[in-house]
Design a protein around this motif. Structure first.
Motif, PDB file in Angstrom:
ATOM      1  N   ALA A  22       0.842  -1.204   0.000  1.00 20.99           N
ATOM      2  CA  ALA A  22       0.000   0.000   0.000  1.00 20.99           C
ATOM      3  C   ALA A  22       0.874   1.250   0.000  1.00 20.99           C
ATOM      4  CB  ALA A  22      -0.892   0.006   1.238  1.00 20.99           C
ATOM      5  N   ARG A  23       0.368   2.291  -0.621  1.00 15.77           N
ATOM      6  CA  ARG A  23       1.013   3.602  -0.583  1.00 15.77           C
ATOM      7  C   ARG A  23       0.096   4.539   0.176  1.00 15.77           C
ATOM      8  NH1 ARG A  23       4.767   4.589  -5.467  1.00 15.77           N
ATOM      9  NH2 ARG A  23       5.174   2.460  -6.106  1.00 15.77           N
ATOM     10  N   LYS A  24       0.677   5.423   0.926  1.00 10.20           N
ATOM     11  CA  LYS A  24      -0.095   6.378   1.719  1.00 10.20           C
ATOM     12  C   LYS A  24      -0.007   7.753   1.090  1.00 10.20           C
ATOM     13  CE  LYS A  24      -0.970   3.677   5.299  1.00 10.20           C
ATOM     14  NZ  LYS A  24      -2.302   3.153   5.466  1.00 10.20           N
ATOM     15  N   ARG A  25      -1.134   8.460   1.118  1.00  7.90           N
ATOM     16  CA  ARG A  25      -1.089   9.875   0.779  1.00  7.90           C
ATOM     17  C   ARG A  25      -0.457  10.596   1.954  1.00  7.90           C
ATOM     18  NH1 ARG A  25      -6.186   8.864  -1.602  1.00  7.90           N
ATOM     19  NH2 ARG A  25      -6.100   9.375  -3.805  1.00  7.90           N
ATOM     20  N   TRP A  89      -3.248  10.327  11.348  1.00  2.20           N
ATOM     21  CA  TRP A  89      -3.748   9.399  10.341  1.00  2.20           C
ATOM     22  C   TRP A  89      -5.220   9.711  10.141  1.00  2.20           C
ATOM     23  CZ3 TRP A  89      -7.555   5.541  10.640  1.00  2.20           C
ATOM     24  CH2 TRP A  89      -7.653   4.719   9.508  1.00  2.20           C
ATOM     25  N   PRO A  92      -9.991   6.641   5.608  1.00  4.87           N
ATOM     26  CA  PRO A  92     -10.628   6.832   4.303  1.00  4.87           C
ATOM     27  C   PRO A  92     -12.015   7.450   4.477  1.00  4.87           C
ATOM     28  CG  PRO A  92      -9.798   4.589   4.540  1.00  4.87           C
ATOM     29  CD  PRO A  92      -9.680   5.244   5.884  1.00  4.87           C
ATOM     30  N   HIS A  93     -12.374   8.320   3.554  1.00 11.73           N
ATOM     31  CA  HIS A  93     -13.701   8.916   3.574  1.00 11.73           C
ATOM     32  C   HIS A  93     -14.122   9.183   2.138  1.00 11.73           C
ATOM     33  CE1 HIS A  93     -10.689  12.091   4.158  1.00 11.73           C
ATOM     34  NE2 HIS A  93     -11.484  12.889   3.486  1.00 11.73           N
ATOM     35  N   PRO A  95     -14.563   8.765  -1.609  1.00  5.75           N
ATOM     36  CA  PRO A  95     -13.645   8.102  -2.536  1.00  5.75           C
ATOM     37  C   PRO A  95     -12.170   8.285  -2.157  1.00  5.75           C
ATOM     38  CG  PRO A  95     -14.373  10.170  -3.464  1.00  5.75           C
ATOM     39  CD  PRO A  95     -15.127   9.994  -2.163  1.00  5.75           C
ATOM     40  N   TRP A  96     -11.881   8.975  -1.065  1.00  6.08           N
ATOM     41  CA  TRP A  96     -10.518   9.340  -0.688  1.00  6.08           C
ATOM     42  C   TRP A  96      -9.915   8.280   0.221  1.00  6.08           C
ATOM     43  CZ3 TRP A  96      -7.857  13.095  -2.899  1.00  6.08           C
ATOM     44  CH2 TRP A  96      -6.692  13.578  -2.297  1.00  6.08           C
ATOM     45  N   ASP A  97      -8.733   7.789  -0.137  1.00  6.83           N
ATOM     46  CA  ASP A  97      -8.026   6.830   0.708  1.00  6.83           C
ATOM     47  C   ASP A  97      -7.492   7.514   1.961  1.00  6.83           C
ATOM     48  OD1 ASP A  97      -8.425   4.772  -1.118  1.00  6.83           O
ATOM     49  OD2 ASP A  97      -6.509   5.085  -2.127  1.00  6.83           O
ATOM     50  N   ASP A  98      -6.935   6.705   2.853  1.00  8.53           N
ATOM     51  CA  ASP A  98      -6.371   7.267   4.084  1.00  8.53           C
ATOM     52  C   ASP A  98      -5.176   8.156   3.771  1.00  8.53           C
ATOM     53  OD1 ASP A  98      -4.623   5.139   3.420  1.00  8.53           O
ATOM     54  OD2 ASP A  98      -4.257   4.658   5.521  1.00  8.53           O
ATOM     55  N   THR A  99      -4.862   9.033   4.745  1.00  4.59           N
ATOM     56  CA  THR A  99      -3.807  10.035   4.571  1.00  4.59           C
ATOM     57  C   THR A  99      -3.052  10.195   5.884  1.00  4.59           C
ATOM     58  OG1 THR A  99      -5.305  11.258   3.097  1.00  4.59           O
ATOM     59  CG2 THR A  99      -3.368  12.436   3.865  1.00  4.59           C
TER      60      THR A  99
END
Length: 167
Positions: A22-25, A89, A92-93, A95-99
């Motif tokens: 996984a990649r994180k924003r 952290w 997700p909300h 369509p936005w992945d976790d950041t």
């Protein structure tokens, strides 16, 4: 034959992991202060609520460098961000992945720095100085909690807090 413990095998292993993991924003924000105990908020054109200056890191950009770049692009202010106040952290909300959001201390701006603030890249409608209680009414709940934790760290000298959705 390729040495399974050599650099080529190691690079192949890293490439495979990089492709699968996984990649994180990453976002990086800066908490800027004036001499009257107020913090600077910005009103982005692309979302409904106010925020603190900062934004998304570019690919392979360190968070501190992203914070500096974003503040310069948004407000024309070139500062070296200070201490890391917290990392939040954000789940997700929609369509936005976790950041992962890094919040750095931007320090107290001089009168000259404040006078030089300008809206730079078209992403902001406005900016304003607010007391923390005023800021709380303009920020999304999880951003409000994040900024409160960052301000607590500034007051008591603790930094580097880890948060999840501002808690």
């Amino acid at each position: 034959m390729v040495d399974p413990t050599g650099p080529e095998a190691w690079n192949a292993y890293l490439a495979e992991g990089n492709a699968k993991q996984a990649r994180k924003r990453v976002a990086a924000d800066v908490l800027l202060h004036d001499g009257q105990g107020r913090i600077l908020l910005v009103d982005p054109t692309y979302k409904p609520d106010w925020d603190v200056p900062g934004g998304m890191a570019e690919a392979n950009e360190p968070p501190r460098a992203a914070a500096r770049r974003e503040v310069k692009e948004e407000l024309g202010l070139d500062i070296e961000p200070g201490a890391l106040l917290c990392v939040d952290w954000v789940a997700p909300h929609g369509p936005w992945d976790d950041t992962l959001v890094f919040v750095f201390d931007g320090g107290v701006l001089s009168d000259e720095q404040q006078a030089g603030l300008r809206l730079g890249d078209g992403e902001l409608r406005a900016y304003q100085w607010c007391r923390p209680d005023e800021a709380a009414t303009l920020l999304r709940p999880y951003v409000r909690r994040r900024i409160a934790a960052a301000l607590d760290g500034l007051r008591d000298g603790s930094t580097g807090h880890y948060l999840e959705d501002g808690r």
